[in-house]
Design a protein around this motif. Structure first.
Motif, PDB file in Angstrom:
ATOM      1  N   TRP A   1     -81.509  26.140  32.909  1.00  0.00           N
ATOM      2  CA  TRP A   1     -81.495  26.690  31.542  1.00  0.00           C
ATOM      3  C   TRP A   1     -82.127  28.074  31.608  1.00  0.00           C
ATOM      4  O   TRP A   1     -83.273  28.184  32.048  1.00  0.00           O
ATOM      5  CB  TRP A   1     -82.275  25.774  30.595  1.00  0.00           C
ATOM      6  CG  TRP A   1     -82.433  26.282  29.180  1.00  0.00           C
ATOM      7  CD1 TRP A   1     -81.790  27.338  28.589  1.00  0.00           C
ATOM      8  CD2 TRP A   1     -83.312  25.758  28.165  1.00  0.00           C
ATOM      9  NE1 TRP A   1     -82.187  27.488  27.288  1.00  0.00           N
ATOM     10  CE2 TRP A   1     -83.115  26.534  26.995  1.00  0.00           C
ATOM     11  CE3 TRP A   1     -84.221  24.692  28.124  1.00  0.00           C
ATOM     12  CZ2 TRP A   1     -83.805  26.291  25.810  1.00  0.00           C
ATOM     13  CZ3 TRP A   1     -84.905  24.451  26.941  1.00  0.00           C
ATOM     14  CH2 TRP A   1     -84.694  25.236  25.793  1.00  0.00           C
TER      15      TRP A   1
ATOM     16  N   GLU B   1     -84.591  14.978  30.632  1.00  0.00           N
ATOM     17  CA  GLU B   1     -84.090  16.338  30.401  1.00  0.00           C
ATOM     18  C   GLU B   1     -84.249  17.089  31.710  1.00  0.00           C
ATOM     19  O   GLU B   1     -85.382  17.288  32.168  1.00  0.00           O
ATOM     20  CB  GLU B   1     -84.861  17.060  29.291  1.00  0.00           C
ATOM     21  CG  GLU B   1     -84.538  16.544  27.896  1.00  0.00           C
ATOM     22  CD  GLU B   1     -85.113  17.421  26.789  1.00  0.00           C
ATOM     23  OE1 GLU B   1     -85.215  18.655  26.979  1.00  0.00           O
ATOM     24  OE2 GLU B   1     -85.460  16.849  25.742  1.00  0.00           O
TER      25      GLU B   1
ATOM     26  N   TRP C   1     -84.735  24.017  15.126  1.00  0.00           N
ATOM     27  CA  TRP C   1     -83.811  25.049  15.599  1.00  0.00           C
ATOM     28  C   TRP C   1     -83.430  26.048  14.501  1.00  0.00           C
ATOM     29  O   TRP C   1     -82.544  26.874  14.691  1.00  0.00           O
ATOM     30  CB  TRP C   1     -82.558  24.399  16.215  1.00  0.00           C
ATOM     31  CG  TRP C   1     -82.941  23.517  17.367  1.00  0.00           C
ATOM     32  CD1 TRP C   1     -82.991  22.155  17.376  1.00  0.00           C
ATOM     33  CD2 TRP C   1     -83.380  23.938  18.669  1.00  0.00           C
ATOM     34  NE1 TRP C   1     -83.418  21.700  18.591  1.00  0.00           N
ATOM     35  CE2 TRP C   1     -83.669  22.766  19.416  1.00  0.00           C
ATOM     36  CE3 TRP C   1     -83.560  25.180  19.290  1.00  0.00           C
ATOM     37  CZ2 TRP C   1     -84.121  22.807  20.734  1.00  0.00           C
ATOM     38  CZ3 TRP C   1     -84.016  25.220  20.608  1.00  0.00           C
ATOM     39  CH2 TRP C   1     -84.284  24.050  21.309  1.00  0.00           C
TER      40      TRP C   1
ATOM     41  N   TYR D   1     -86.658  22.320  33.550  1.00  0.00           N
ATOM     42  CA  TYR D   1     -85.543  23.281  33.488  1.00  0.00           C
ATOM     43  C   TYR D   1     -85.842  24.402  34.475  1.00  0.00           C
ATOM     44  O   TYR D   1     -86.990  24.799  34.638  1.00  0.00           O
ATOM     45  CB  TYR D   1     -85.423  23.860  32.079  1.00  0.00           C
ATOM     46  CG  TYR D   1     -84.965  22.855  31.045  1.00  0.00           C
ATOM     47  CD1 TYR D   1     -83.634  22.487  30.945  1.00  0.00           C
ATOM     48  CD2 TYR D   1     -85.880  22.271  30.162  1.00  0.00           C
ATOM     49  CE1 TYR D   1     -83.206  21.574  29.987  1.00  0.00           C
ATOM     50  CE2 TYR D   1     -85.465  21.353  29.204  1.00  0.00           C
ATOM     51  CZ  TYR D   1     -84.123  21.011  29.122  1.00  0.00           C
ATOM     52  OH  TYR D   1     -83.704  20.107  28.182  1.00  0.00           O
TER      53      TYR D   1
ATOM     54  N   GLN E   1     -77.756  19.752  28.415  1.00  0.00           N
ATOM     55  CA  GLN E   1     -77.193  18.745  27.567  1.00  0.00           C
ATOM     56  C   GLN E   1     -75.732  18.545  27.947  1.00  0.00           C
ATOM     57  O   GLN E   1     -75.360  19.000  29.021  1.00  0.00           O
ATOM     58  CB  GLN E   1     -77.378  19.162  26.112  1.00  0.00           C
ATOM     59  CG  GLN E   1     -78.883  19.304  25.759  1.00  0.00           C
ATOM     60  CD  GLN E   1     -79.174  19.482  24.272  1.00  0.00           C
ATOM     61  OE1 GLN E   1     -78.311  19.469  23.425  1.00  0.00           O
ATOM     62  NE2 GLN E   1     -80.455  19.680  23.945  1.00  0.00           N
TER      63      GLN E   1
ATOM     64  N   GLU F   1     -77.806  16.460  21.569  1.00  0.00           N
ATOM     65  CA  GLU F   1     -78.790  16.746  20.517  1.00  0.00           C
ATOM     66  C   GLU F   1     -78.077  17.422  19.355  1.00  0.00           C
ATOM     67  O   GLU F   1     -77.089  18.146  19.554  1.00  0.00           O
ATOM     68  CB  GLU F   1     -79.902  17.663  21.070  1.00  0.00           C
ATOM     69  CG  GLU F   1     -80.927  18.049  20.003  1.00  0.00           C
ATOM     70  CD  GLU F   1     -82.193  18.707  20.562  1.00  0.00           C
ATOM     71  OE1 GLU F   1     -82.274  18.917  21.787  1.00  0.00           O
ATOM     72  OE2 GLU F   1     -83.087  19.005  19.749  1.00  0.00           O
TER      73      GLU F   1
ATOM     74  N   GLY G   1     -84.588  15.227  21.889  1.00  0.00           N
ATOM     75  CA  GLY G   1     -84.749  16.668  21.713  1.00  0.00           C
ATOM     76  C   GLY G   1     -85.683  17.000  20.528  1.00  0.00           C
ATOM     77  O   GLY G   1     -86.173  16.137  19.805  1.00  0.00           O
ATOM     78  N   ASN G   2     -85.956  18.291  20.436  1.00  0.00           N
ATOM     79  CA  ASN G   2     -86.855  18.776  19.387  1.00  0.00           C
ATOM     80  C   ASN G   2     -86.384  18.317  18.005  1.00  0.00           C
ATOM     81  O   ASN G   2     -87.185  18.090  17.104  1.00  0.00           O
ATOM     82  CB  ASN G   2     -86.935  20.306  19.443  1.00  0.00           C
ATOM     83  CG  ASN G   2     -87.553  20.805  20.749  1.00  0.00           C
ATOM     84  OD1 ASN G   2     -88.230  20.061  21.455  1.00  0.00           O
ATOM     85  ND2 ASN G   2     -87.323  22.065  21.078  1.00  0.00           N
TER      86      ASN G   2
ATOM     87  N   ASN H   1     -90.198  12.597  21.386  1.00  0.00           N
ATOM     88  CA  ASN H   1     -89.788  13.655  22.312  1.00  0.00           C
ATOM     89  C   ASN H   1     -90.853  14.732  22.415  1.00  0.00           C
ATOM     90  O   ASN H   1     -91.340  15.227  21.388  1.00  0.00           O
ATOM     91  CB  ASN H   1     -88.488  14.304  21.807  1.00  0.00           C
ATOM     92  CG  ASN H   1     -88.047  15.478  22.668  1.00  0.00           C
ATOM     93  OD1 ASN H   1     -87.593  15.283  23.792  1.00  0.00           O
ATOM     94  ND2 ASN H   1     -88.189  16.700  22.160  1.00  0.00           N
ATOM     95  N   GLU H   2     -91.238  15.086  23.622  1.00  0.00           N
ATOM     96  CA  GLU H   2     -92.093  16.259  23.922  1.00  0.00           C
ATOM     97  C   GLU H   2     -93.232  16.450  22.916  1.00  0.00           C
ATOM     98  O   GLU H   2     -93.468  17.560  22.435  1.00  0.00           O
ATOM     99  CB  GLU H   2     -91.246  17.526  24.026  1.00  0.00           C
ATOM    100  CG  GLU H   2     -90.320  17.506  25.221  1.00  0.00           C
ATOM    101  CD  GLU H   2     -89.678  18.854  25.552  1.00  0.00           C
ATOM    102  OE1 GLU H   2     -89.774  19.802  24.756  1.00  0.00           O
ATOM    103  OE2 GLU H   2     -89.077  18.953  26.642  1.00  0.00           O
TER     104      GLU H   2
HETATM  105  O1  AHR Z   1     -82.695  20.651  25.647  1.00  0.00           O
HETATM  106  C1  AHR Z   1     -83.226  21.653  24.845  1.00  0.00           C
HETATM  107  C2  AHR Z   1     -84.650  21.357  24.366  1.00  0.00           C
HETATM  108  O2  AHR Z   1     -85.498  21.389  25.471  1.00  0.00           O
HETATM  109  C3  AHR Z   1     -84.896  19.991  23.778  1.00  0.00           C
HETATM  110  O3  AHR Z   1     -84.589  19.929  22.419  1.00  0.00           O
HETATM  111  C4  AHR Z   1     -86.356  19.804  23.988  1.00  0.00           C
HETATM  112  O4  AHR Z   1     -86.717  18.455  24.105  1.00  0.00           O
HETATM  113  C5  AHR Z   1     -86.666  20.631  25.224  1.00  0.00           C
HETATM  114  O5  AHR Z   1     -87.731  21.468  25.020  1.00  0.00           O
END
Ligand code: AHR
Length: 495
Positions: A293, A289, A94, A241, A347, A26, A70-71, A169-170
């Motif tokens: 984490w 994903e 971010w 996660y 990642q 990402e 990803g975000n 994504n999400e």
């Molecule tokens: O992997 C980090 C973040 O986790 C990603 O950007 C997002 O899709 C998830 O919330």
């Protein structure tokens, strides 16, 4: 303590899928910049790609890489990252500055060098059908149209032929730029997939599932999204996660019980929608994903004050117990190979990654590198139903959890690879491997273990190999018994 694993070559789950061993790059922190890409680094090639990182990516055995988020993808304008003049923009996800120095062509070139399949995500947060089709025209159309000729004018006449596409994504998450209701998203995803297939019929699509099993709409979101998209998509995404919270190592080590729950719940929901629609089609899971984490550390840290370029973000340093959890998550993904058709560890580099780099400096393997690399290298052929008989232990989060978990694969040439975790914090467990159903006597060949007296030991720039798999001390020659040390990941080959 004693546990058993019983194997029968006739009891198979599914072929081992190479896409199980996917990863994720990402535009976040230092995953791209000073991660895979760093012009001026002593190992960088003329395209600025770090060769030391590429060598580790190949060793890790990554088969597929999801990109660019990803975000991040939910605010991304892919056109900013192609051609000679790149556009700088604030990345809302971010809170950083994106220079767009690295973009679609650089990523797809990197995939070629790494020998991995690209899994591209389109922006369905702030954008829609038209921009997704434009990107597909850029990557896959042979030529003679605006975006395919633009690609050629950027020095890439040959189409990249990207097959695997994530439809956003999400988008269930309020943190997502342009987040949506399930119905809004489902309609947009179906329209996007339909239009993209009009340009290229050979594509595989992933619809966005819930961001996690704790989301308020988990289950309901998948049902509504699939009701809109069932005949247009092939897979639905799952994300998970895990971290140790409040010193509860026992629950943390049992994290794959949650992953098992997610896979079962998502496939059951998909099958329910299929039944309602009277469809014989089966939707698979893209677990695109997953990882350990330390999310709560990230959430409790103050938000970035300034808009910086590629700051240090989400740079978790992993220890032995984290590697054992990653091993157990790989066991679950393999065990469900009949329905999990793709997966991506999130990642790849620096950002919650198995590979760590210093800008201008060295690259090394985090502890979690090892279970992934071993499973990718040794899981071959067919996944076997692996009957595990194990004592259980009590966990505050998941109730009783088996101390031992395992999965085995059987290669076409008859070699068995057994992947095992022992989650006991204090005690070794003796494991007996039952192989009576085989038409020949199997014996243990190579066997390794990743364990340490200090379960919080890590790898660092100064001691990059402090934690690594070692020859297994628990194997009794001539027997099918192995003593698994506490908090350990073992890989046992039998032939
Ligand atoms: O992997 C980090 C973040 O986790 C990603 O950007 C997002 O899709 C998830 O919330």
């Amino acid at each position: 303590q004693h546990a058993t694993v019983t194997l029968d070559p006739a009891f198979t789950v599914a072929p081992v899928r190479r896409r199980t061993f996917g990863s994720f790059v990402e535009h976040l922190g230092r995953c791209v910049y000073t991660g895979i890409y760093e012009p001026g680094h002593p190992t960088a090639d003329t395209d600025g790609l770090r060769q030391d990182v590429l060598a580790l990516v190949r060793e890790l055995g990554v088969s597929m890489v999801r990109y660019p988020g990803g975000n991040f993808v939910s605010g991304y304008r892919w056109e900013d990252g192609v051609g000679p003049s790149r556009v700088r923009r604030p990345d809302l996800a971010w809170h950083t500055i994106e220079t767009n120095e690295f973009g679609t062509d650089e990523f797809l070139r990197w995939c070629g060098r790494a020998g991995v399949e690209p899994m591209m995500a389109v922006n369905l947060g702030t954008r829609g059908v038209a921009e997704a089709v434009d990107l597909l025209e850029y990557t896959n159309h042979p030529g003679g149209t605006h975006f395919s000729d633009l690609r050629a004018s950027h020095g890439n006449p040959k189409p990249y032929d990207v097959k695997l596409w994530c439809l956003g994504n999400e988008l269930d998450g309020p943190w997502q730029v342009g987040f949506k209701t399930a119905r809004e998203y489902g309609r947009l995803a179906a329209q996007t997939a339909r239009a993209m297939r009009m340009l290229d019929p050979g594509l595989t699509f992933v619809a966005v599932g819930s961001s996690g099993s704790g989301m308020p709409e988990f289950g309901a979101w998948e049902a509504e999204v699939l009701a809109e998209t069932y005949e247009e998509v092939d897979l639905i995404s799952a994300h998970a996660y895990y971290e140790e919270v409040d010193g509860d190592l026992g629950s943390f080590l049992a994290s794959n019980l949650d992953m098992e729950h997610v896979i079962r719940a998502v496939t059951a929901t998909a099958d329910h929608v299929g039944a309602r629609l009277k469809s014989r089609k089966k939707i698979g899971v893209s677990f695109d994903e997953w990882n350990v984490w330390y999310l709560s550390r990230f959430q409790n840290a103050p938000p970035p004050a300034a808009w910086e370029i590629a700051p240090r973000q989400l740079e978790d340093v992993y220890h032995v117990a984290d590697a054992v959890v990653v091993g157990s998550l790989l066991i679950s993904l393999l065990r469900h190979s009949d329905r999990v058709e793709a997966a991506a560890q999130a990642q790849l580099v620096n950002v919650i990654g198995p590979i760590f780099t210093e800008p201008g400096g060295r690259a090394w393997r985090q502890t979690i590198f090892h279970p992934f690399a071993q499973a990718s290298a040794l899981a071959r052929g067919t996944v076997l139903h692996t009957a595990v008989g194990s004592p259980v232990y009590a966990t505050p989060k998941y109730g009783d959890a088996p101390l031992v978990d395992a999965v085995a694969t059987l290669s076409d040439s008859g070699e068995v690879a057994l992947f095992v975790v022992n989650r006991s914090i204090d005690d070794p467990v003796r494991l007996t491997i039952g192989t009576r159903a085989f038409d020949r006597a199997l014996t243990i060949g190579d066997a390794t273990v990743l364990a340490d007296d200090d379960v919080y030991a890590t790898n660092t720039a100064d001691a990059p190999d402090r934690v690594a798999p070692r020859p297994h001390p628990g194997v009794t020659p001539g027997s099918l018994d192995v003593v698994l040390p506490p908090v350990s990941w073992s890989v046992i080959q039998l032939s």
